[in-house]
Design an enzyme around this catalytic site. Structure first.
Site: not given
Ligand SMILES: [Mg+2]
Length: 247
Positions: A17, A19, A196
């Site tokens: 991923d 961000d 996240d």
């Molecule tokens: Mg993310």
């Protein structure tokens, strides 16, 4: 849960991923900073893994390219709606109805008039309402986007950290990873994925089902089997990965 100890004996395919995983989240998406050391680690890993590395993100592919430049990796963008494979070919579902942006704009207009720090991000096949400047408006933002999406065929809602998004139906992060694993140079390798946010759970589930390695970055309930406390701990792990893999 901690971070996995991967070694050169493991032929891995790395999916990341962007961000909140490779960069700390900023007030606005264009304000994030990709550290030089992270970019160097990605370049090194790209070589070591024979190109079996992909970014799997809610962003558009072009935005990821700008951050990584001159490195050009495989990227699945807009939560798997679009995908560029390792050969550089684009994969996009047919018949995306991108005409819903105006409807989202109309739905968000009243609250955005009242709170000008809220903002809409326009992407290929998606419009995201960011409320990081007004966390107290979370329920209001979700409710208005839900109502708008309910009235739009072929459009689904995606939740994220301080963002709620209307996205053309088609693809998710797990499906994007599954597609990569059918292709060179990813095929036959063990999938490792780190993310996240709630949109990463599809990918954790897919990777777990394929006997891969799933890593949650930061707090929160998750299907992932490993965890980094935050972006800092994850990036420290990622930067030592080339040496562990024999580079
Ligand atoms: Mg993310």
């Amino acid at each position: 849960m901690t971070l996995p100890d991967l070694s050169d004996s493991e032929r891995i395919a790395l999916f990341l991923d962007f961000d909140g995983t490779l960069v700390a989240i900023a007030d606005r998406p264009d304000e994030v900073q990709l550290d030089l050391s992270t970019r160097k680690a990605l370049m090194h890993l790209d070589t070591l893994l024979g190109g079996a590395i992909a970014i799997v993100t809610g962003r558009e592919i072009a935005a990821v390219d700008r951050f990584l430049d001159p490195l050009r990796l495989s990227v699945a963008g807009v939560h798997g709606l679009t995908r560029r494979d390792a050969q550089g070919h684009m994969h996009t579902p047919d018949n995306i109805n991108g005409g819903f942006a105006a409807a989202i704009e109309r739905a968000a207009w009243p609250i955005m008039q009242e709170y000008p720090a809220l903002f809409l991000e326009y992407k290929y096949g998606a419009v995201a309402l960011h409320y990081r400047s007004h966390p107290e408006l979370e329920q209001a933002c979700i409710a208005l986007m839900e109502a708008a999406v309910d009235a739009l065929p072929g459009v689904e809602l995606k939740r994220g950290k301080m963002v709620v998004e209307a996205k053309a139906v088609g693809g998710n992060k797990g499906a994007a990873i599954a597609d990569y694993l059918n292709e060179k140079p990813f095929a036959g390798r063990r999938a490792v994925f780190a993310g996240d946010d709630v949109t990463d759970e599809d990918a954790f589930i897919l990777v777990n089902a394929r006997d891969g390695v799933s890593i949650k970055v930061g707090p929160g309930e998750t299907h992932a089997t490993y965890r980094a406390a935050g972006t800092g701990e994850f990036l420290a792990w990622l930067r030592q990965l080339p040496a562990k893999l024999g580079g």
